[in-house]
Design an enzyme around this catalytic site. Sequence first.
Site, PDB file in Angstrom:
ATOM      1  N   GLU A 145     -34.628  -1.062 -34.420  1.00 24.25           N
ATOM      2  CA  GLU A 145     -34.151  -0.150 -35.460  1.00 24.25           C
ATOM      3  C   GLU A 145     -32.967  -0.794 -36.158  1.00 24.25           C
ATOM      4  O   GLU A 145     -32.035  -1.277 -35.480  1.00 24.25           O
ATOM      5  CB  GLU A 145     -33.725   1.176 -34.812  1.00 24.25           C
ATOM      6  N   GLU A 190     -32.510   5.333 -27.799  1.00 28.17           N
ATOM      7  CA  GLU A 190     -31.062   5.088 -27.809  1.00 28.17           C
ATOM      8  C   GLU A 190     -30.367   5.970 -26.783  1.00 28.17           C
ATOM      9  O   GLU A 190     -30.079   7.138 -27.059  1.00 28.17           O
ATOM     10  CB  GLU A 190     -30.448   5.399 -29.191  1.00 28.17           C
TER      11      GLU A 190
END
Length: 320
Positions: free
Chosen positions: A242, A155
């Site tokens: 995720e 991320e």
Amino acid sequence: MKLKSIFITATIIVITTIFTNAQPVKKHGPLSVKGIQLVNQKGDDVVLRGISYGWHNWWPRFYNTASVKWLADDWSCTVVRAAMGVGPRGSYIDKKEWSKEKIEAVIKGAIDNDIYVIIDWHSHEIHTEEAKIFFAEMAKKYGQYPNIIYEIFNEPVNDSWETVKKYSIEVIDVIREIDPDNIILVGSPHWDQDIHLVADNPITGYTNLMYTVHFYAGTHKKQLRDRTDYALSKGIPVFISECAGMEASGNGMIDYKSWNTWIDWMEKNKISWVCWSIADKNETCSMLYPTASDSGNWKTTDLKESGIKTREKLNSFKSK
Ligand code: MG
């Protein structure tokens, strides 16, 4: 006699079905990307569903082959994600050999149990040189296994898409020199929310790339799905590496209405999804209590609400 042969045929079909469901890699073989869709060796659409381990530097005890077997057998995972922490103290940057041992235990567990595995560079900032060395090593060691999926940047937080794109191309080039074909997942900026920026300026000239979107259903709703729909409409392949049902902090109540809407949307679009996470921290998204063993065999009393519900959801797709 005829009845007997019908019975034998039916038995073979049932056994084959059980066998192939339990062995997704045997069934699907090497994966590739066709248009926006993940497909198997025959070119048929594939949706992978599974679980992400928590940061290896904080939850190393779960990184073993036995817990992978449990997640494959008892949770019907067709993919697991080894989240190799990069950045915090005690993670990959200062404990490289130990970190690789942890990640490779999960990789080995996935290969032994015939499921797919995501090697996740679990970072929030760019470490280009370290990533290139790490992924070269992983590609050399595991690039011949159909099980392997590379995720090169979990991320991005503060980096622009231009910066993430430049980093990604450098790492992709290193992997592709060694491994021409396994799937590579590319992060999108702002915690994998800004997929619309990717859609307007994608990486070109490579095969088998997908881009990641992450959601926490208590926080992220229609706006993020709209952005992702826009990306899909522009031909961007998406993988949800995720996701979970509560707030983006990992805490708060599980928003079942929103979570179910997301799951319906992912299934409708045939997008693969991986839930966060195997850990025993005192927070909603960590699926286990500290009573849970390192190696699976978890009882219902070892599972928190998010663990119980995620397991139920994954098992509901067992035959798909
Ligand atoms: Mg390969």
